[in-house]
Structure formats: structure tokens, C-alpha cells
Design an enzyme around this catalytic site. Structure first.
Site, PDB file in Angstrom:
ATOM      1  N   ASN A 127       0.984  -0.818   0.039  1.00  0.00           N
ATOM      2  CA  ASN A 127      -0.072   0.008  -0.106  1.00  0.00           C
ATOM      3  C   ASN A 127       0.691   1.229   0.022  1.00  0.00           C
ATOM      4  O   ASN A 127       2.195   1.105  -0.161  1.00  0.00           O
ATOM      5  CB  ASN A 127      -0.882  -0.096   1.323  1.00  0.00           C
ATOM      6  CG  ASN A 127      -0.099  -0.159   2.561  1.00  0.00           C
ATOM      7  OD1 ASN A 127       0.631   0.682   2.888  1.00  0.00           O
ATOM      8  ND2 ASN A 127      -0.508  -1.066   3.251  1.00  0.00           N
TER       9      ASN A 127
ATOM     10  N   ASP B  62      -4.221  -6.499   5.040  1.00  0.00           N
ATOM     11  CA  ASP B  62      -5.173  -7.409   5.784  1.00  0.00           C
ATOM     12  C   ASP B  62      -5.187  -8.739   5.134  1.00  0.00           C
ATOM     13  O   ASP B  62      -5.589  -9.880   5.874  1.00  0.00           O
ATOM     14  CB  ASP B  62      -6.570  -6.639   5.439  1.00  0.00           C
ATOM     15  CG  ASP B  62      -6.835  -5.827   6.553  1.00  0.00           C
ATOM     16  OD1 ASP B  62      -6.345  -5.424   7.700  1.00  0.00           O
ATOM     17  OD2 ASP B  62      -7.528  -4.331   5.924  1.00  0.00           O
TER      18      ASP B  62
ATOM     19  N   LYS C  53       9.266 -17.273 -10.361  1.00  0.00           N
ATOM     20  CA  LYS C  53       8.421 -16.174 -11.122  1.00  0.00           C
ATOM     21  C   LYS C  53       7.301 -16.571 -11.870  1.00  0.00           C
ATOM     22  O   LYS C  53       7.549 -17.648 -12.842  1.00  0.00           O
ATOM     23  CB  LYS C  53       9.474 -15.364 -11.750  1.00  0.00           C
ATOM     24  CG  LYS C  53       8.697 -13.981 -12.376  1.00  0.00           C
ATOM     25  CD  LYS C  53       9.635 -13.491 -13.425  1.00  0.00           C
ATOM     26  CE  LYS C  53       8.924 -12.285 -14.001  1.00  0.00           C
ATOM     27  NZ  LYS C  53       9.643 -11.603 -15.250  1.00  0.00           N
TER      28      LYS C  53
ATOM     29  N   PHE D  26      -4.419   3.294  14.887  1.00  0.00           N
ATOM     30  CA  PHE D  26      -4.605   4.047  13.716  1.00  0.00           C
ATOM     31  C   PHE D  26      -5.838   3.622  12.788  1.00  0.00           C
ATOM     32  O   PHE D  26      -6.119   2.334  12.837  1.00  0.00           O
ATOM     33  CB  PHE D  26      -3.387   4.471  13.039  1.00  0.00           C
ATOM     34  CG  PHE D  26      -2.341   5.207  13.632  1.00  0.00           C
ATOM     35  CD1 PHE D  26      -1.796   4.868  14.564  1.00  0.00           C
ATOM     36  CD2 PHE D  26      -2.238   6.452  13.121  1.00  0.00           C
ATOM     37  CE1 PHE D  26      -0.650   5.787  15.478  1.00  0.00           C
ATOM     38  CE2 PHE D  26      -1.392   7.183  13.499  1.00  0.00           C
ATOM     39  CZ  PHE D  26      -0.745   6.986  14.727  1.00  0.00           C
TER      40      PHE D  26
ATOM     41  N   LYS E 231     -10.775  -3.745  19.117  1.00  0.00           N
ATOM     42  CA  LYS E 231      -9.270  -4.000  19.226  1.00  0.00           C
ATOM     43  C   LYS E 231      -8.840  -3.712  20.771  1.00  0.00           C
ATOM     44  O   LYS E 231      -7.454  -3.803  21.091  1.00  0.00           O
ATOM     45  CB  LYS E 231      -8.561  -3.233  18.257  1.00  0.00           C
ATOM     46  CG  LYS E 231      -8.955  -3.751  16.782  1.00  0.00           C
ATOM     47  CD  LYS E 231      -7.967  -3.271  15.768  1.00  0.00           C
ATOM     48  CE  LYS E 231      -8.606  -3.552  14.343  1.00  0.00           C
ATOM     49  NZ  LYS E 231      -7.611  -3.404  13.211  1.00  0.00           N
TER      50      LYS E 231
HETATM   51  N1  CTP Z   1      -3.918  -3.472  12.053  1.00  0.00           N
HETATM   52  C1  CTP Z   1      -3.261  -4.447  12.592  1.00  0.00           C
HETATM   53  N2  CTP Z   1      -3.221  -5.653  11.627  1.00  0.00           N
HETATM   54  C2  CTP Z   1      -3.835  -5.624  10.791  1.00  0.00           C
HETATM   55  C3  CTP Z   1      -4.652  -4.723  10.172  1.00  0.00           C
HETATM   56  C4  CTP Z   1      -4.502  -3.402  10.852  1.00  0.00           C
HETATM   57  O1  CTP Z   1      -2.480  -4.508  13.398  1.00  0.00           O
HETATM   58  N3  CTP Z   1      -3.767  -7.054   9.738  1.00  0.00           N
HETATM   59  C5  CTP Z   1      -3.989  -2.192  12.933  1.00  0.00           C
HETATM   60  C6  CTP Z   1      -2.993  -1.065  12.250  1.00  0.00           C
HETATM   61  O2  CTP Z   1      -1.887  -0.823  12.562  1.00  0.00           O
HETATM   62  C7  CTP Z   1      -4.061   0.138  12.616  1.00  0.00           C
HETATM   63  C8  CTP Z   1      -5.512  -0.271  13.009  1.00  0.00           C
HETATM   64  O3  CTP Z   1      -5.219  -1.999  12.980  1.00  0.00           O
HETATM   65  O4  CTP Z   1      -3.531   0.455  13.860  1.00  0.00           O
HETATM   66  C9  CTP Z   1      -6.425  -0.149  11.940  1.00  0.00           C
HETATM   67  O5  CTP Z   1      -6.321  -0.554  10.761  1.00  0.00           O
HETATM   68  P1  CTP Z   1      -7.393  -0.536   9.506  1.00  0.00           P
HETATM   69  O6  CTP Z   1      -6.948  -1.168   8.406  1.00  0.00           O
HETATM   70  O7  CTP Z   1      -7.766   0.689   9.557  1.00  0.00           O
HETATM   71  O8  CTP Z   1      -8.559  -1.165  10.206  1.00  0.00           O
HETATM   72  P2  CTP Z   1      -9.119  -2.663  10.300  1.00  0.00           P
HETATM   73  O9  CTP Z   1      -9.395  -3.038  11.556  1.00  0.00           O
HETATM   74  O10 CTP Z   1      -8.154  -3.490   9.520  1.00  0.00           O
HETATM   75  O11 CTP Z   1     -10.467  -2.320   9.385  1.00  0.00           O
HETATM   76  P3  CTP Z   1     -10.885  -1.983   7.889  1.00  0.00           P
HETATM   77  O12 CTP Z   1      -9.520  -2.330   6.997  1.00  0.00           O
HETATM   78  O13 CTP Z   1     -12.238  -3.003   7.657  1.00  0.00           O
HETATM   79  O14 CTP Z   1     -11.144  -0.725   7.762  1.00  0.00           O
END
Ligand code: CTP
Length: 409
Positions: free
Chosen positions: A214, A283, A293, A330, A348
Site C-alpha cells: 500500500n 489485511d 516467478k 490508527f 481491538k
Molecule cells: N492493524 C493490524 N493488523 C492488521 C490490520 C490492521 O495491526 N492486519 C492495525 C493497524 O496498524 C491500525 C489499525 O489496526 O493501527 C487499524 O487498521 P485499519 O486497516 O484501518 O482497520 P481494520 O481494523 O483493518 O478495518 P478495515 O480495514 O475494515 O477498515
């Protein structure tokens, strides 16, 4: 904040030099005392007498041409000042300071100063975008100097783009913010606290040459780590791939994937008091990591990539949260920020969340600035103005500290 303080204003040779007059009026309204140092080329755009009349102080131009404009001792201004502002700052002064050159009164004063130094660059867009200038600014920031980025628009030379001196009102606000942060820094108020901070993106490997990732640069997490060290705290930074230089005094653990980040967080967690998860963790990851490859010849037409869920690190750590520890999350959102933030706090097990609307101008990935919502686990929230990420970092740490204090009451 700057009332009764000594501001040294460095004016360098650019068309925006006249704007320094407006900066002086603003500083005078705040009640600051201003000493101006001009470079020789700045005097081609505006005369020292203008600044002398506006500030009521003599203006310094050259170290050796005394006593024409200079009646103070060498270096004394660096000691007397509370903060230095270079506005407008040309590519030349930025390059000189980045390279350690001190060959006139302004560069010597900057070099001799242990006070906050703030640069407000203004120059032609192509110069501003030149990788050499960009690299020099990165070097300055990595060394603790501050930059107030220029704004975009039509430049005096007719070019359109970023390079115009920032609005004077924004420069003055930022200057006061930076001064406030530096005061906090001197307090060493985080002494004894151990932080675990994650930063940057993760990379989820498809095959030896491809990955999913990302836009995160890691800037927010690195700013937090820097601010912790400045305020006397200890920090371990677990970072996904980032081009940022790790600040001195910080232990960095480099990871690539979400799973590696999870392992590193679990390992370091027992030794921390505060967990701040600013990393943008993927995620999902490809179900299969190809050893070779993937070749297009073997795949006619469309191909399918199956993704599986990565561990949600923050959620998993929330399940095993140790008493007394503070967890900060965050969230990057595009809508319903407050509701989504509150939901993430619950799911969380967080103490508070720092949420931003990535659709807002000047917020989110790859910007030097951010606009964030602080949402508390009791549902209270507030929103910052558009400020430097370093200022957001200090606000986060202030909040952690007040949570820590309320635990001991
Ligand atoms: N985070 C994490 N591990 C993941 C995804 C997210 O520790 N696999 C943590 C990020 O570091 C951040 C927080 O969760 O502090 C929020 O991440 P975000 O992606 O915005 O939220 P999600 O809970 O994944 O929800 P969504 O993607 O559905 O908005």
C-alpha cells in the site's frame, strides 16, 4: 507562546523576501522580539533598512563587512535566540546547511544554534522538485530541523506548481507549534516509559519479484519514534519497508510481511509499556507464495490470485493486553470516521485511536502533514487542524502521558 521570545529571522535571496515584512508584523503582534539576518543576495530584493525599521533592531548581513549593518558579536544571536526561522529559504541555504557549510552570517548562526530551526522554502517549482533539493530537505528533517512546505500556485517566474512561500498565517501557527513541541521535548517527560511502535506498509509476497502493498511511507511512525526519543522515552520501532532513515538512538527491527510484523510485535511486547500501531498492515496475503516467478506464457487470459486473511495484529494483541499497558491504534478511513473509530476501539481493546480521513487534502499517506481525529475509548473525540506529522506525534504522546498519569491516580 512566542510572546517575549527572541526570534531570529533569516531572509535569503528570493522574490518572496518581501513577505518577510508580513512575517515580522505577525511576530510583533504576538509580542516577539525579532532579529533579522539577511544573506547578501537577499539584499538584492529588499534593503536591510526596511527590516531595521520594522523590527527596531539592527540587521546583520555579512560577517566581515562590519560595521555597516552589524553591531553584534559573532554567534551571539544563535545563543540569544529561542527559535530560528528561515523565510524564504532558498535551495542554496537548504543545501548549505544539509552539507554542513557555514560561510556567511546566516549559515554560521544556524550551524552554531542548538535551538529549533525552521525552514520555509520558496523557489521555482522545478528547483523545489529537484531530487537534490528534496534529498537535502529529508537530510535536514532527519537531523531535527523543521520544514514548513511551500504551497502550490502560480509562481513569480510564470511556472505553475509547488514552490510559493507558505501563507504567513500558517508559517506563524507552525512556528508556534514547533516552539511548543520543543518546550515539551526539554521536559524529558517520557523518561522511564518504553514504547513499541510499528510503522510503514507490509509487503505480501506473490513470487520472487512481485508483492502486494500500500501507499504508506512510514512517516507517521518514524515521527512518533523520533518524538519519543526527544522526550526521553525508550523506543523499539518495528518497520515495514520504508525509504526513511531511522533516527539515531532508535532500535529498528525491519520486517517485510504482516506475519513477520506480528512475530516481532509478540516478541517485543513484554518489554513495552505502550504499544502504538501506526503501520498500515495488509489485511490479506496471497494464499500461495510462488517459489518461481509466475510466467505469463503458462496463463492465457485472466488469472486468479487467491488471498487469505492476515492476522490482525492489534486485535490479537488486544486479546492478551497486559494490565496497565496502553494500546494506541490508527485508522485510515474514507467515511463515518467517528463511528468506525469507536468500533475499532471496542474490537481491538484500545485506549484511543488516531483516525484520519484520507480523502481530506493534506491528510494521510505520503504527506508531511496530517489532520487527525483523536477518539477516546469513552467516546470523546477531537480533531486537529492540518499540522506537521511531527506535531501530531507529540499530541499522541501527550495523550499517552495523560492516560498513564490517570492510571496512577
Ligand atoms: N492493524 C493490524 N493488523 C492488521 C490490520 C490492521 O495491526 N492486519 C492495525 C493497524 O496498524 C491500525 C489499525 O489496526 O493501527 C487499524 O487498521 P485499519 O486497516 O484501518 O482497520 P481494520 O481494523 O483493518 O478495518 P478495515 O480495514 O475494515 O477498515
Amino acid at each position: 507562546m512566542l510572546q517575549g521570545k527572541n526570534v531570529v529571522l533569516g531572509v535569503t535571496g528570493g522574490i518572496a523576501a518581501y513577505k518577510a515584512c508580513e512575517i515580522i508584523s505577525g511576530l510583533k503582534k504576538i509580542g516577539a522580539n525579532i532579529d533579522v539576518i539577511m544573506t547578501k543576495s537577499a539584499t538584492e530584493f529588499i534593503t536591510p533598512y526596511t527590516f531595521q525599521s520594522l523590527t527596531g533592531n539592527s540587521v546583520i548581513v555579512n560577517m566581515f563587512e562590519s560595521p555597516k549593518y552589524w553591531d553584534m558579536e559573532h554567534i551571539s544571536l544563535a545563543q540569544k535566540s529561542d527559535i530560528l526561522l528561515i523565510a524564504p529559504a532558498t535551495a542554496n541555504i537548504i543545501g548549505k546547511v544539509a552539507a554542513g557549510i557555514a560561510d556567511d552570517m546566516l549559515s554560521t548562526t544556524i550551524m552554531a544554534s542548538n535551538k529549533p530551526v525552521v525552514f520555509a522554502p520558496a523557489m521555482n517549482t522545478k528547483m523545489y522538485e529537484n531530487p537534490v533539493v528534496q534529498k537535502n530537505m529529508e537530510t535536514l528533517m532527519a537531523r531535527g530541523y523543521h520544514i514548513i512546505p511551500p504551497k502550490g500556485g502560480m509562481l513569480a517566474c510564470g511556472d505553475e506548481g509547488q514552490g510559493k512561500l507558505q501563507e504567513v498565517s500558517i508559517i506563524l501557527d507552525e512556528l508556534q507549534n514547533i516552539y511548543r513541541q520543543e518546550l515539551q521535548t526539554e521536559k524529558n517527560d517520557l523518561e522511564g516509559l518504553r514504547f513499541l511502535v510499528t510503522a510503514g506498509p507490509t509487503r505480501e509476497i506473490i513470487d520472487p519479484v512481485r508483492f502486494l502493498s500500500n501507499h504508506s511511507t512510514g512517516k507517521m511512525g518514524y515521527e512518533i519514534a523520533k518524538a519519543i526519543v526527544k522526550r526521553g522515552g525508550a523506543v523499539k520501532l518495528i518497520s515495514g519497508p520504508s525509504s526513511l532513515q531511522a533516527p539515531q538512538g532508535i532500535e529498528v527491527v525491519s520486517v517485510e510481511t504482516a506475519e513477520e510484523m506480528f512475530e516481532a510485535v509478540k516478541e517485543a511486547y513484554p518489554q513495552c509499556d505502550v504499544l502504538i500501531k501506526s503501520a498500515a498492515v495488509s489485511d490479506y496475503r496471497p494464499k500461495i507464495r510462488e517459489a518461481q516467478k509466475v510466467k505469463k506464457e503458462s496463463q492465457e487470459g485472466e488469472i486468479q490470485l487467491t488471498l487469505v486473511r492476515n492476522p490482525d495484529i492489534l486485535l490479537e494483541m488486544g486479546k492478551i493486553k497486559e494490565p496497565g499497558k496502553i494500546h494506541v491504534g490508527f485508522a485510515a478511513e474514507t467515511e463515518n470516521i467517528i463511528e468506525q473509530g469507536k468500533d475499532k476501539i471496542q474490537r481491538k481493546n484500545l485506549d484511543f485511536i488516531v483516525a484520519n480521513d484520507v480523502t481530506e487534502e493534506g491528510a494521510g499517506f505520503a504527506h508531511d502533514t496530517n489532520i487527525v481525529y483523536f477518539i477516546d475509548k469513552n467516546g470523546d473525540w477531537d480533531k486537529t487542524e492540518k499540522v506537521e506529522k511531527s506535531a501530531v506525534a507529540h499530541d499522541i504522546l501527550d495523550k499517552v502521558l495523560s492516560k498513564k498519569k490517570s492510571q496512577t491516580l
